[in-house]
Design a protein around this motif. Structure first.
Motif, PDB file in Angstrom:
ATOM      1  N   VAL A  30     -33.903   9.852  22.296  1.00 23.42           N
ATOM      2  CA  VAL A  30     -32.554  10.158  22.788  1.00 23.42           C
ATOM      3  C   VAL A  30     -32.658  11.062  24.019  1.00 23.42           C
ATOM      4  N   MET A  31     -33.529  12.072  23.922  1.00 24.90           N
ATOM      5  CA  MET A  31     -33.697  13.012  25.032  1.00 24.90           C
ATOM      6  C   MET A  31     -34.311  12.353  26.267  1.00 24.90           C
ATOM      7  N   GLN A  32     -35.096  11.289  26.066  1.00 24.83           N
ATOM      8  CA  GLN A  32     -35.610  10.539  27.205  1.00 24.83           C
ATOM      9  C   GLN A  32     -34.545   9.625  27.801  1.00 24.83           C
ATOM     10  N   GLY A  33     -33.644   9.138  26.949  1.00 26.87           N
ATOM     11  CA  GLY A  33     -32.640   8.192  27.419  1.00 26.87           C
ATOM     12  C   GLY A  33     -31.514   8.827  28.210  1.00 26.87           C
ATOM     13  N   ILE A  34     -31.171  10.080  27.901  1.00 31.17           N
ATOM     14  CA  ILE A  34     -30.041  10.727  28.578  1.00 31.17           C
ATOM     15  C   ILE A  34     -30.222  10.779  30.097  1.00 31.17           C
ATOM     16  N   PRO A  35     -31.364  11.264  30.610  1.00 26.42           N
ATOM     17  CA  PRO A  35     -31.524  11.257  32.075  1.00 26.42           C
ATOM     18  C   PRO A  35     -31.507   9.853  32.651  1.00 26.42           C
ATOM     19  N   THR A  41     -27.223   4.545  35.492  1.00 24.23           N
ATOM     20  CA  THR A  41     -25.883   3.977  35.310  1.00 24.23           C
ATOM     21  C   THR A  41     -24.805   4.869  35.903  1.00 24.23           C
ATOM     22  N   ALA A  42     -24.659   6.104  35.387  1.00 22.14           N
ATOM     23  CA  ALA A  42     -23.562   6.965  35.834  1.00 22.14           C
ATOM     24  C   ALA A  42     -23.641   7.267  37.327  1.00 22.14           C
ATOM     25  N   LEU A  43     -24.804   7.729  37.800  1.00 28.07           N
ATOM     26  CA  LEU A  43     -24.933   8.051  39.225  1.00 28.07           C
ATOM     27  C   LEU A  43     -24.923   6.794  40.088  1.00 28.07           C
ATOM     28  N   ALA A  44     -25.606   5.724  39.622  1.00 22.76           N
ATOM     29  CA  ALA A  44     -25.629   4.486  40.409  1.00 22.76           C
ATOM     30  C   ALA A  44     -24.223   3.919  40.575  1.00 22.76           C
ATOM     31  N   ASN A  45     -23.435   3.895  39.501  1.00 23.57           N
ATOM     32  CA  ASN A  45     -22.058   3.411  39.597  1.00 23.57           C
ATOM     33  C   ASN A  45     -21.197   4.349  40.436  1.00 23.57           C
ATOM     34  N   TYR A  46     -21.447   5.653  40.326  1.00 18.32           N
ATOM     35  CA  TYR A  46     -20.726   6.648  41.126  1.00 18.32           C
ATOM     36  C   TYR A  46     -20.975   6.424  42.611  1.00 18.32           C
ATOM     37  N   ILE A 164     -29.269   4.948  22.742  1.00 20.71           N
ATOM     38  CA  ILE A 164     -28.166   5.875  22.505  1.00 20.71           C
ATOM     39  C   ILE A 164     -28.166   6.973  23.553  1.00 20.71           C
ATOM     40  N   GLY A 165     -29.370   7.478  23.877  1.00 17.98           N
ATOM     41  CA  GLY A 165     -29.453   8.475  24.946  1.00 17.98           C
ATOM     42  C   GLY A 165     -28.973   7.917  26.277  1.00 17.98           C
ATOM     43  N   THR A 166     -29.358   6.671  26.552  1.00 20.62           N
ATOM     44  CA  THR A 166     -28.890   6.027  27.784  1.00 20.62           C
ATOM     45  C   THR A 166     -27.376   5.875  27.771  1.00 20.62           C
ATOM     46  N   GLY A 167     -26.822   5.530  26.604  1.00 17.59           N
ATOM     47  CA  GLY A 167     -25.366   5.413  26.484  1.00 17.59           C
ATOM     48  C   GLY A 167     -24.674   6.738  26.716  1.00 17.59           C
ATOM     49  N   ILE A 168     -25.235   7.812  26.158  1.00 20.81           N
ATOM     50  CA  ILE A 168     -24.665   9.147  26.389  1.00 20.81           C
ATOM     51  C   ILE A 168     -24.762   9.510  27.861  1.00 20.81           C
ATOM     52  N   GLY A 169     -25.939   9.248  28.449  1.00 23.91           N
ATOM     53  CA  GLY A 169     -26.110   9.544  29.867  1.00 23.91           C
ATOM     54  C   GLY A 169     -25.162   8.760  30.745  1.00 23.91           C
ATOM     55  N   THR A 294     -20.085   0.811  29.105  1.00 27.68           N
ATOM     56  CA  THR A 294     -21.520   0.608  28.912  1.00 27.68           C
ATOM     57  C   THR A 294     -22.072   1.553  27.850  1.00 27.68           C
ATOM     58  N   GLY A 295     -21.652   2.816  27.907  1.00 27.16           N
ATOM     59  CA  GLY A 295     -22.207   3.832  27.031  1.00 27.16           C
ATOM     60  C   GLY A 295     -21.561   3.925  25.666  1.00 27.16           C
ATOM     61  N   THR A 296     -20.509   3.145  25.424  1.00 26.26           N
ATOM     62  CA  THR A 296     -19.858   3.176  24.100  1.00 26.26           C
ATOM     63  C   THR A 296     -20.098   1.855  23.370  1.00 26.26           C
ATOM     64  N   TYR A 297     -19.320   0.836  23.698  1.00 23.06           N
ATOM     65  CA  TYR A 297     -19.488  -0.447  23.014  1.00 23.06           C
ATOM     66  C   TYR A 297     -20.883  -1.023  23.252  1.00 23.06           C
ATOM     67  N   GLY A 298     -21.346  -0.922  24.500  1.00 20.35           N
ATOM     68  CA  GLY A 298     -22.691  -1.421  24.802  1.00 20.35           C
ATOM     69  C   GLY A 298     -23.751  -0.708  23.993  1.00 20.35           C
ATOM     70  N   MET A 299     -23.613   0.611  23.883  1.00 19.39           N
ATOM     71  CA  MET A 299     -24.588   1.402  23.136  1.00 19.39           C
ATOM     72  C   MET A 299     -24.558   1.069  21.647  1.00 19.39           C
ATOM     73  N   VAL A 300     -23.371   0.893  21.083  1.00 13.93           N
ATOM     74  CA  VAL A 300     -23.245   0.571  19.658  1.00 13.93           C
ATOM     75  C   VAL A 300     -23.914  -0.767  19.354  1.00 13.93           C
TER      76      VAL A 300
END
Length: 439
Positions: A30-35, A41-46, A164-169, A294-300
């Motif tokens: 999870v800690m590896q996925g957050i960054p 995703t978040a920064l690239a889409n931003y 899950i970490g990626t989804g949170i990130g 992406t980080g909610t339904y996709g992550m689930v």
């Protein structure tokens, strides 16, 4: 004569507790996925929403991924120096985690991420150096403490943790970017990563390992040194380690199986970046809405597939499952991109996006046990770390290739190319596994 007193076993010992193994490796991933979710995703889409060209976004991601290309360097070092009283791998895990936290603090020096995207990329690159060491050391720890009959399920938990970490990130940090700015998001990332350091301080790999360096406690409080056979902690030379590593990597079976797995991962990443860009730039989606979906339904969906796939890999065989999953990825990419004229219908576009996040865990649930099984004895940590380094690079490579391809091609065309790449990967896997089975 009074009975001898046997001190109770320390509960947080990885080799002694199956639930602890599942929980710790899940959380570390999870800690590896957050960054990863933060910048991929978040920064690239931003950046896409802020008008940054797709090739510049692709270059930003590629710079961050540079250290992963050299991750194979760390495996032999981790395998060579593994004689600490704290455990075979724990010093590497905790040390690299701490350096990753400190390097992440440098992101706070960036005032405007859009204007300073080049500087931001290199600061993320510096952080990636330590993140790559952390990833290598966690994988080395996993391959030495996970029993063979748990590999499919524990790998599923590890990949689920990463997703899950990626989804949170992606979801949480997309909101933080818009609500509290880049500094708020970067500071939140530092806080998340610090929890991983604190967790590992109180974990032992094997009975008798020290929790802390000896200089932090009185000698009377030190646990007894573990009695370890030479076979459990071999003292290999660098020359032997490098030679055996390349023998493992360059065997025919390794090249064919791993090459096909890389093709499959790259096909998914290639279409994911192209599709996200298409939704924002062509269909007018908000970057925050896209990242949150992406980080909610996709992550689930991804988590459910990862856990189910891990169970199936142990039950029906990882190789058989791998071929099936990669063929399904190819069918999805080809079929969904042939329906590109209908993407304007938001329900279909949303379904396709969520389904896209089915693909990575479907591949991973079967691919990780397959890769573990072909690692050579004595260099398992180094070889598996090298495999994982290139798997991680697939996200980077796919994003970079998609960013440059979008200057000349439409997203559906890129998606069809990705589908053909996945179909080729599935064919190679099928032929290789059939040939190995016929011997």
């Amino acid at each position: 004569m009074a009975p001898s007193f046997t001190p109770p076993a320390y509960a947080l010992t990885l080799s002694q507790s199956r639930p602890l193994r599942y929980g710790v490796f899940f959380y570390l991933y999870v800690m590896q996925g957050i960054p990863s979710g933060f910048y991929l995703t978040a920064l690239a889409n931003y950046f896409t929403a802020e008008g940054v060209s797709p090739d510049r976004v692709g270059s930003f991601i590629a710079i961050i991924g540079l250290p992963w290309a050299f991750q194979f360097i760390w495996g032999p070092l981790i395998d060579r120096f593994q004689h600490s009283p704290l455990g075979r791998r724990k010093p590497w895990v905790v040390g690299s985690q701490l350096m990753t936290v400190l390097a992440s603090c440098s992101l706070l020096a960036v005032r405007n991420p859009v204007a300073d995207i080049g500087l931001l990329g290199w600061l993320f690159c510096a952080r990636s150096v330590f993140a790559a060491i952390q990833d290598a050391s966690v994988d080395a720890m996993a391959i030495t403490v996970i029993p063979d009959d748990e590999r499919g399920r524990v790998n599923a938990f590890m990949r689920a943790g990463f997703l899950i970490g990626t989804g949170i990130g992606a979801a949480v940090f997309a909101v933080l970017l818009r609500r509290y700015g880049f500094h708020g998001a970067a500071l939140a990332q530092v806080g998340c990563l610090l929890t991983g350091v604190l967790l590992m301080l109180f974990i032992r790999e094997r009975p008798g390992d020290q929790l802390f360096p000896s200089w932090t406690r009185r000698s009377s409080q030190r646990p007894p040194k573990p009695v370890v056979r030479q076979a459990e902690q071999p003292d290999y030379t660098f020359r032997w380690l490098i030679t055996e590593l390349f023998r493992g990597l360059l065997s025919r079976q390794s090249i064919l199986l791993f090459g096909a797995i890389l093709m499959a991962y790259t096909s998914v990443s290639l279409f994911a970046r192209a599709y996200n860009h298409h939704l924002i730039d062509n269909l007018g989606w908000k970057d925050e809405d896209l990242s949150v979906l992406t980080g909610t339904y996709g992550m689930v969906v991804a988590t459910m597939i990862a856990l189910t796939g891990g169970y199936l890999a142990d039950r029906v065989g990882a190789r058989r499952l791998l071929v099936l999953m990669v063929f399904m990825v190819a069918l999805y990419l080809l079929g969904f991109n042939l329906l590109s004229a209908q993407w304007i219908q938001r329900p279909l576009a949303q379904t396709g996006l969520v389904a896209l996040y089915f693909m990575d865990p479907a591949i991973s649930a079967a691919a990780m046990p397959v890769l573990m099984a072909i690692c050579r004895k004595g260099v398992e940590g180094s070889q598996f770390t090298t495999y994982m380094a290139f798997v991680n690079l697939c996200d980077i490579a796919g994003t970079f290739l998609a960013g440059n391809a979008l200057l000349h091609l439409a997203a559906p065309t890129i998606g069809l190319g990705a589908g053909l790449l996945a179909a080729g990967a599935a064919t190679i896997l099928l032929l290789t596994i059939r040939r190995a089975g016929s011997r």
